[in-house]
Design an enzyme around this catalytic site. Structure first.
Site: not given
Length: 607
Positions: A348, A344, A428, A474, A297, A346, A326
RNA sequence: GCCGGUGUAGCUCAGUGGUAGAGCAACUGAUUCGUAAUCAGUAGGUCGUCGGUUCAAGUCCGAUCACCGGCUCCA
């Protein structure tokens, strides 16, 4: 002749599948399992009088009981305990509910010297109830239970494993020993339960990953780091290609961002404050400290902030297959499901407040389109609202939450609300998918974020020339490609649909005489974008077919003199069996079309 | 990280202190074969790693790494 039982063969239940009730759906099963845990506790204290009891609830498939016992329970102990349980059940002991005052309960517990029970008692409100089991043994318990152990079936339970568990689930507390068991109404249900456990084992992506040579995790490189082998990499590429295509069609743009960045970025984002335990340590480069990214992000945020934005540009939808690292504690890694480096999908979305509803709806539609392509068609939706500790103004939270609800209702998806279950920075939606054997997996998540735009001071110029803060969404559909891959492998049990199979067609020459024709066919297939291989081992046809089936190749094409002469192949489909003789031209166009349409199999003209 | 278990050939596993084994896979040869295993042969190992005990360790002890079943964790 009955089909031989082979490791690679489909296991079919002999008769109609037995329905397995869940504890939460069957009051009688709940009583059985609850009582079974008391029987377990009595058996353990009979054999190991020094063991202290704690709690023993039911689970969806059975029950467990946590004991404080200095010596670890062994496999042999489990056998002895199970035998003792059988004896208790056979004695048809009554279970009796007794209501008593706190003082009486405390006196009884002190007499038995059960320290954990004393702690439990402190948290209970009157009336206190306990259940006896036979003469002398009892346990603090709200019930309900069966009237006597004659209602339990001594042939429909089993003890499954011993595991460590913390008292009250807190790792600072004493470590207890948990004995897991399963219990059913009938032996037939127990057998079916065992069959399903076998089935889950057969589908295990770690097993299939080795058998089908999809991926590995190498000791020398480190735990939780994935090596994609050619077959796995090919499947991943097909997934990624489809994902990109779908995103462009949904009016997203793609980003590529770095894997490391200056540590200060993570200070600004706030990750260092509350997430540093899950991050790989920083590295010193020149005069600066760099950080391997645990999230994408901040990079997308920086890209947004790279120049001034107008309200006319919004919504901006940016997606990236971003690989993040991670730190996971040793002992928590699990195949591809939980790793230290993963990718991911991902994205945005930066938008205006009044665009939230439409944007969320767009995400829901894209999510459904992508997941259903992998045959995940059943979803469980959860909406999480504002928690007590959170940032942002009431009005923004309300607007955002309404936007999520509005989108779900326009989509027509039923959902459950988790009041206060949202992140501190926004509400969310989580989506769980159901796989072929009824397991639920959470992959997709859509989160509103009022925090990052604030921290990075994101702005756009509004119609009136003022600077305003954009809304940030997200979202991930697969979540982690590694984990989704694992779920997909288990969902298909390694039997990939035609379009996803790394090797789609294997050409099997009956004898060397057919090799030339087969080689020619292979290059035609390659030219048509169809993935094939030609087996030149010279083995007999029976063996080639056996190997092809075991490796779960969707189509096997037998090629002998007959076929070479007629310009055809004899096709055998893993899903649909013998497809008969098919002309080469038909095979080529049907296979290419199946790839184009991302189909599970070929659509051949009927003979 | 915690509790318990397991690490022997590519895979599945046997090997109770005294010369490292089997099946499958691989490779070579023969066979040229029609819908789930042709035959014969060959090769393959620092027994996870490091240290210790012993005349001698795959085997016993310690540490460590990884994996398995859980727990905890997963803004």
């Amino acid at each position: 002749m009955p089909a031989p039982s082979l490791p690679g063969a489909q296991t079919q239940p002999a008769s109609a599948p037995i329905d397995l009730p869940k504890t939460s759906q069957s009051p009688q099963l709940l009583r059985i399992r609850h009582s079974m845990s008391h029987v377990l506790a009595l058996a353990v204290q009979t054999l190991f009088p020094e063991a202290k009891v704690t709690i023993g609830p039911w689970t969806e498939t059975g029950f467990y009981y946590d004991f404080d016992h200095p010596e670890p329970f062994t496999e042999a102990d489990l056998k002895a305990i199970k035998k003792e349980m059988g004896k208790i059940i056979a004695r048809r002991l009554p279970l009796e509910r007794i209501e008593l005052s706190r003082g009486d309960a405390e006196a009884r517990i002190r007499a038995q010297n059960e320290p954990y029970k004393l702690e439990i008692l402190a948290g209970l409100v009157e009336p206190i109830t306990l259940y006896t089991l036979g003469e002398g043994w009892w346990d603090l318990c709200a019930g309900p239970h069966v009237a006597n152990t004659g209602e339990l079936n001594g042939k429909a339970f089993d003890l499954e494993s011993v595991a460590g568990a913390y008292w009250r689930g807190d790792e600072n507390n004493a470590q207890l020993q948990r004995i897991y068991g399963t219990a059913w109404e009938t032996p037939e249900q127990l057998a079916e339960y065992r069959r399903r456990k076998q089935e889950a084992l057969r589908r295990d992506h770690r097993r299939l990953g080795i058998d089908l040579d999809l991926f590995s995790i190498e000791d020398e490189a480190g735990a939780g780091l994935v090596f994609w082998h050619p077959r796995g990499a090919r499947i991943r590429l097909l997934i990624e290609e489809f994902w990109r295509e779908a995103h462009f069609a949904a009016d997203y743009e793609l980003l590529y961002t770095p894997h490391v960045a200056d540590l200060s970025l993570w200070q600004t984002s706030g990750h260092l404050d509350f997430y540093s335990e899950s991050m790989f340590g920083p590295m010193q480069v020149d005069e600066r400290q760099f950080q391997l990214k645990p999230m994408n992000c901040p990079f997308h945020v920086l890209t947004y902030a790279s120049r001034l934005r107008s309200y006319r540009e919004l919504p901006i939808r940016w997606a990236e297959l971003g690989t993040v690292y991670r730190y996971e504690r040793p002992g928590v890694m699990h195949g591809l499901m939980r790793v230290r480096g993963f990718t991911q999908d991902d994205a945005h979305i930066f938008c205006l407040p009044d665009q939230i509803g439409d944007e969320i709806l767009g995400v829901l539609n894209l999510t459904e389109q992508i997941l259903s392509t992998f045959d995940f068609n059943t979803y469980e939706i959860n909406l999480s609202t504002r928690p007590e500790k959170s940032i942002g103004e009431d009005g923004v939270w309300e607007l955002a939450t309404r936007g999520l609800i509005d989108a779900l209702e326009r989509k027509g998806w039923a959902y459950t609300v988790d009041e206060g279950g949202g992140a501190f920075y926004g509400p969310k939606i989580d989506i769980k998918i159901e796989d072929a054997i009824g397991r639920l997996w959470q992959c997709s998540t859509i989160q509103l974020d009022f925090n990052l735009p604030e921290r990075f001071d994101l702005e756009y110029v509004a119609a009136d020339g003022s600077r305003q803060r954009p809304i940030m969404i997200h979202r991930a559909i697969f979540g982690s490609l590694e984990r989704f891959f694992a779920i997909m492998v288990e969902n298909y049990a390694g039997d990939f649909p035609f379009w996803l199979a790394p090797e789609q067609i294997r050409l099997l020459p009956v004898s060397d005489g057919a090799l030339e024709f087969a080689a020619d066919l292979q290059s035609k297939l390659r030219a048509a974008g169809v993935r094939s291989s030609l087996d030149r081992s010279g083995e007999r046809l029976g063996k080639l077919i056996r190997q092809g089936e075991q490796q779960k190749i969707p189509l096997l094409a037998v090629i002998g003199a007959k076929e070479a002469e007629g310009g055809s192949v004899s096709l055998r489909s893993r899903r649909d069996g013998d497809l008969g003789t098919v002309a080469v031209a038909e095979l080529l166009s049907a296979a290419a079309a199946a790839n184009q349409q991302r189909a599970a199999g070929l659509n051949l003209p009927s003979p």
